[in-house]
Write a protein that holds these residues in place. Structure first.
Motif, PDB file in Angstrom:
ATOM      1  N   ALA A 120      54.149 -88.749 -51.418  1.00  0.00           N
ATOM      2  CA  ALA A 120      53.788 -87.743 -50.419  1.00  0.00           C
ATOM      3  C   ALA A 120      53.064 -86.570 -51.075  1.00  0.00           C
ATOM      4  O   ALA A 120      52.065 -86.059 -50.548  1.00  0.00           O
ATOM      5  N   PHE A 121      53.563 -86.148 -52.227  1.00  0.00           N
ATOM      6  CA  PHE A 121      52.906 -85.055 -52.950  1.00  0.00           C
ATOM      7  C   PHE A 121      51.496 -85.454 -53.369  1.00  0.00           C
ATOM      8  O   PHE A 121      50.533 -84.712 -53.133  1.00  0.00           O
ATOM      9  N   ALA A 122      51.367 -86.618 -53.987  1.00  0.00           N
ATOM     10  CA  ALA A 122      50.074 -87.048 -54.524  1.00  0.00           C
ATOM     11  C   ALA A 122      49.034 -87.226 -53.420  1.00  0.00           C
ATOM     12  O   ALA A 122      47.884 -86.787 -53.557  1.00  0.00           O
ATOM     13  N   SER A 123      49.423 -87.856 -52.326  1.00  0.00           N
ATOM     14  CA  SER A 123      48.472 -88.104 -51.244  1.00  0.00           C
ATOM     15  C   SER A 123      48.055 -86.804 -50.568  1.00  0.00           C
ATOM     16  O   SER A 123      46.867 -86.596 -50.272  1.00  0.00           O
ATOM     17  N   SER A 124      49.002 -85.905 -50.314  1.00  0.00           N
ATOM     18  CA  SER A 124      48.672 -84.632 -49.670  1.00  0.00           C
ATOM     19  C   SER A 124      47.854 -83.740 -50.601  1.00  0.00           C
ATOM     20  O   SER A 124      46.935 -83.049 -50.169  1.00  0.00           O
ATOM     21  N   TYR A 125      48.192 -83.777 -51.876  1.00  0.00           N
ATOM     22  CA  TYR A 125      47.455 -82.989 -52.877  1.00  0.00           C
ATOM     23  C   TYR A 125      45.991 -83.441 -52.922  1.00  0.00           C
ATOM     24  O   TYR A 125      45.077 -82.611 -52.957  1.00  0.00           O
ATOM     25  N   ALA A 126      45.768 -84.752 -52.903  1.00  0.00           N
ATOM     26  CA  ALA A 126      44.399 -85.285 -52.930  1.00  0.00           C
ATOM     27  C   ALA A 126      43.657 -84.967 -51.634  1.00  0.00           C
ATOM     28  O   ALA A 126      42.486 -84.570 -51.659  1.00  0.00           O
ATOM     29  N   PHE A 127      44.342 -85.121 -50.508  1.00  0.00           N
ATOM     30  CA  PHE A 127      43.717 -84.860 -49.204  1.00  0.00           C
ATOM     31  C   PHE A 127      43.282 -83.412 -49.082  1.00  0.00           C
ATOM     32  O   PHE A 127      42.209 -83.111 -48.532  1.00  0.00           O
ATOM     33  N   ALA A 128      44.088 -82.498 -49.610  1.00  0.00           N
ATOM     34  CA  ALA A 128      43.800 -81.066 -49.468  1.00  0.00           C
ATOM     35  C   ALA A 128      42.655 -80.601 -50.352  1.00  0.00           C
ATOM     36  O   ALA A 128      42.258 -79.431 -50.278  1.00  0.00           O
ATOM     37  N   HIS A 129      42.099 -81.489 -51.170  1.00  0.00           N
ATOM     38  CA  HIS A 129      40.914 -81.135 -51.944  1.00  0.00           C
ATOM     39  C   HIS A 129      39.633 -81.239 -51.115  1.00  0.00           C
ATOM     40  O   HIS A 129      38.565 -80.830 -51.587  1.00  0.00           O
ATOM     41  N   LEU A 130      39.722 -81.789 -49.908  1.00  0.00           N
ATOM     42  CA  LEU A 130      38.552 -81.855 -49.050  1.00  0.00           C
ATOM     43  C   LEU A 130      38.073 -80.436 -48.735  1.00  0.00           C
ATOM     44  O   LEU A 130      38.884 -79.556 -48.428  1.00  0.00           O
ATOM     45  N   PRO A 131      36.756 -80.196 -48.807  1.00  0.00           N
ATOM     46  CA  PRO A 131      36.238 -78.830 -48.598  1.00  0.00           C
ATOM     47  C   PRO A 131      36.656 -78.218 -47.270  1.00  0.00           C
ATOM     48  O   PRO A 131      37.004 -77.031 -47.205  1.00  0.00           O
ATOM     49  N   TRP A 132      36.642 -79.006 -46.187  1.00  0.00           N
ATOM     50  CA  TRP A 132      36.957 -78.422 -44.881  1.00  0.00           C
ATOM     51  C   TRP A 132      38.432 -78.049 -44.779  1.00  0.00           C
ATOM     52  O   TRP A 132      38.791 -77.124 -44.050  1.00  0.00           O
ATOM     53  N   ILE A 133      39.289 -78.741 -45.521  1.00  0.00           N
ATOM     54  CA  ILE A 133      40.705 -78.367 -45.555  1.00  0.00           C
ATOM     55  C   ILE A 133      40.864 -77.010 -46.244  1.00  0.00           C
ATOM     56  O   ILE A 133      41.569 -76.119 -45.757  1.00  0.00           O
ATOM     57  N   LYS A 134      40.218 -76.861 -47.394  1.00  0.00           N
ATOM     58  CA  LYS A 134      40.289 -75.582 -48.102  1.00  0.00           C
ATOM     59  C   LYS A 134      39.730 -74.445 -47.260  1.00  0.00           C
ATOM     60  O   LYS A 134      40.234 -73.318 -47.299  1.00  0.00           O
ATOM     61  N   ARG A 135      38.683 -74.750 -46.499  1.00  0.00           N
ATOM     62  CA  ARG A 135      38.046 -73.709 -45.677  1.00  0.00           C
ATOM     63  C   ARG A 135      38.962 -73.252 -44.550  1.00  0.00           C
ATOM     64  O   ARG A 135      39.138 -72.055 -44.317  1.00  0.00           O
ATOM     65  N   ILE A 136      39.573 -74.203 -43.837  1.00  0.00           N
ATOM     66  CA  ILE A 136      40.404 -73.804 -42.688  1.00  0.00           C
ATOM     67  C   ILE A 136      41.747 -73.213 -43.135  1.00  0.00           C
ATOM     68  O   ILE A 136      42.408 -72.530 -42.346  1.00  0.00           O
ATOM     69  N   CYS A 137      42.123 -73.454 -44.395  1.00  0.00           N
ATOM     70  CA  CYS A 137      43.389 -72.907 -44.897  1.00  0.00           C
ATOM     71  C   CYS A 137      43.201 -71.544 -45.568  1.00  0.00           C
ATOM     72  O   CYS A 137      44.169 -70.983 -46.093  1.00  0.00           O
ATOM     73  N   SER A 138      41.985 -71.046 -45.573  1.00  0.00           N
ATOM     74  CA  SER A 138      41.710 -69.744 -46.187  1.00  0.00           C
ATOM     75  C   SER A 138      41.245 -68.758 -45.128  1.00  0.00           C
ATOM     76  O   SER A 138      40.546 -69.130 -44.191  1.00  0.00           O
ATOM     77  N   LYS A 139      41.632 -67.508 -45.296  1.00  0.00           N
ATOM     78  CA  LYS A 139      41.171 -66.464 -44.389  1.00  0.00           C
ATOM     79  C   LYS A 139      39.675 -66.233 -44.581  1.00  0.00           C
ATOM     80  O   LYS A 139      39.149 -66.375 -45.689  1.00  0.00           O
ATOM     81  N   LYS A 140      39.019 -65.851 -43.508  1.00  0.00           N
ATOM     82  CA  LYS A 140      37.581 -65.618 -43.576  1.00  0.00           C
ATOM     83  C   LYS A 140      37.245 -64.531 -44.585  1.00  0.00           C
ATOM     84  O   LYS A 140      36.277 -64.640 -45.344  1.00  0.00           O
ATOM     85  N   LYS A 141      38.062 -63.488 -44.622  1.00  0.00           N
ATOM     86  CA  LYS A 141      37.818 -62.402 -45.573  1.00  0.00           C
ATOM     87  C   LYS A 141      37.961 -62.884 -47.014  1.00  0.00           C
ATOM     88  O   LYS A 141      37.223 -62.447 -47.903  1.00  0.00           O
ATOM     89  N   THR A 142      38.903 -63.789 -47.231  1.00  0.00           N
ATOM     90  CA  THR A 142      39.089 -64.336 -48.574  1.00  0.00           C
ATOM     91  C   THR A 142      37.876 -65.146 -48.996  1.00  0.00           C
ATOM     92  O   THR A 142      37.385 -65.016 -50.134  1.00  0.00           O
ATOM     93  N   LEU A 143      37.360 -65.976 -48.101  1.00  0.00           N
ATOM     94  CA  LEU A 143      36.172 -66.775 -48.396  1.00  0.00           C
ATOM     95  C   LEU A 143      34.983 -65.881 -48.712  1.00  0.00           C
ATOM     96  O   LEU A 143      34.253 -66.109 -49.687  1.00  0.00           O
ATOM     97  N   GLN A 144      34.789 -64.858 -47.891  1.00  0.00           N
ATOM     98  CA  GLN A 144      33.660 -63.953 -48.097  1.00  0.00           C
ATOM     99  C   GLN A 144      33.778 -63.205 -49.415  1.00  0.00           C
ATOM    100  O   GLN A 144      32.778 -62.998 -50.121  1.00  0.00           O
ATOM    101  N   LYS A 145      34.997 -62.801 -49.764  1.00  0.00           N
ATOM    102  CA  LYS A 145      35.215 -62.083 -51.018  1.00  0.00           C
ATOM    103  C   LYS A 145      34.916 -62.968 -52.218  1.00  0.00           C
ATOM    104  O   LYS A 145      34.294 -62.523 -53.195  1.00  0.00           O
ATOM    105  N   LYS A 146      35.355 -64.233 -52.156  1.00  0.00           N
ATOM    106  CA  LYS A 146      35.091 -65.163 -53.253  1.00  0.00           C
ATOM    107  C   LYS A 146      33.591 -65.358 -53.454  1.00  0.00           C
ATOM    108  O   LYS A 146      33.104 -65.398 -54.590  1.00  0.00           O
ATOM    109  N   VAL A 147      32.854 -65.486 -52.348  1.00  0.00           N
ATOM    110  CA  VAL A 147      31.407 -65.686 -52.428  1.00  0.00           C
ATOM    111  C   VAL A 147      30.730 -64.447 -53.006  1.00  0.00           C
ATOM    112  O   VAL A 147      29.841 -64.543 -53.857  1.00  0.00           O
ATOM    113  N   GLU A 148      31.150 -63.277 -52.553  1.00  0.00           N
ATOM    114  CA  GLU A 148      30.542 -62.036 -53.041  1.00  0.00           C
ATOM    115  C   GLU A 148      30.797 -61.851 -54.536  1.00  0.00           C
ATOM    116  O   GLU A 148      29.897 -61.469 -55.291  1.00  0.00           O
TER     117      GLU A 148
END
Length: 207
Positions: free
Chosen positions: A77-105
Motif C-alpha cells: 500500500a505504501f509503495a503503490s501510493s508513493y509511486a502514484f503520488a509522483h504524478l504531476p497532477w497529484i502534486k499540483r492538487i495537493c499543494s496550495k496555489k500560493k505554495t506553487l506560485q512561491k516555488k515558481v518565483e
C-alpha cells in the motif's frame, strides 16, 4: 514534458526568440522546466497514509489475515501510493496555489541570477520561465526593460503567458505569446544599429 519538446518545437521556439531580439533591444531568455520543486513530502504522506489505512483495516476487520499478509499488504500500500503520488497532477492538487506560485518565483529568481541575465549593458534582459507541473509562467525583466514598458502592458503580457496552460496545446500558445511579445518589445524598445546578442536565447541552467 519531454514528449512536448519535440525538435520541431525547439526550432520554432528558437526562431521566435530570435525574432524578438531582431526587432527590439531586449535580450530574451526562455527556460522550460517540468517543475520548480520536487514536492517530496506529498508522495511520502500518501504512502504513509495508505500503509496506516491498510494496517488499521486488517487489525479491526472481521476477516482473518495470515501473518504474511499483515506484513506485506501495508508495504504494498505504501509503495503503490508513493509511486502514484509522483504524478504531476497529484502534486499540483495537493499543494496550495500560493505554495506553487512561491516555488515558481523562487526558482525563476534563482535562474535569473545563475544565468547572469542581469549582466546586460543596458539592463534589458528578461527571463521567461515556464514551469509545467505548477502550470505557471513567470516573467522577470531587468530594470532597464521593465521601465521602458508601461506597467499595464506587463500585466497584459503576464496574463497572456499564464493562459497558455488553459489552451489545448500549451506549446503553440507559448509561441503565440512570444509573437505578441515581439510586437510589444519592438514598439517600446526598437532595435538600434550595432545591437549585439549578449545572452544565449535558450539556457540550460543547473542549480
Amino acid at each position: 514534458m519531454k514528449n512536448q519538446l519535440t525538435t520541431e518545437f525547439q526550432t520554432r521556439l528558437w526562431h521566435a526568440v530570435k525574432a524578438i531580439e531582431q526587432d527590439s533591444q531586449a535580450e530574451v531568455v526562455v527556460v522550460l522546466r517540468s517543475s520548480s520543486d520536487s514536492y517530496a513530502s506529498i508522495p511520502l504522506v500518501w504512502g504513509l497514509f495508505a500503509a496506516w489505512l491498510a494496517h488499521t483495516y486488517m487489525i479491526y476487520a472481521p476477516d482473518f489475515f495470515e501473518n504474511w499478509l499483515v506484513y506485506y499488504i501495508p508495504i504494498f500500500a505504501f509503495a503503490s501510493s508513493y509511486a502514484f503520488a509522483h504524478l504531476p497532477w497529484i502534486k499540483r492538487i495537493c499543494s496550495k496555489k500560493k505554495t506553487l506560485q512561491k516555488k515558481v518565483e523562487i526558482m525563476a529568481r534563482a535562474l535569473f541570477q545563475k544565468g547572469g541575465i542581469q549582466h546586460t549593458r543596458s539592463k534589458i534582459g528578461v527571463l521567461i520561465y515556464c514551469s509545467f507541473l505548477e502550470q505557471t509562467v513567470t516573467i522577470l525583466p531587468d530594470r532597464g526593460l521593465e521601465m521602458a514598458i508601461p506597467a499595464e502592458e506587463w500585466q497584459v503580457l503576464r496574463h497572456q503567458f499564464n493562459q497558455i496552460f488553459s489552451e489545448k496545446n500549451p506549446m503553440l500558445a507559448l509561441l503565440s505569446a512570444l509573437q505578441h511579445t515581439q510586437t510589444l518589445f519592438a514598439s517600446y524598445l526598437p532595435v538600434q544599429a550595432g545591437d549585439i546578442n549578449e545572452l544565449p536565447d535558450v539556457m540550460e541552467i543547473d542549480l
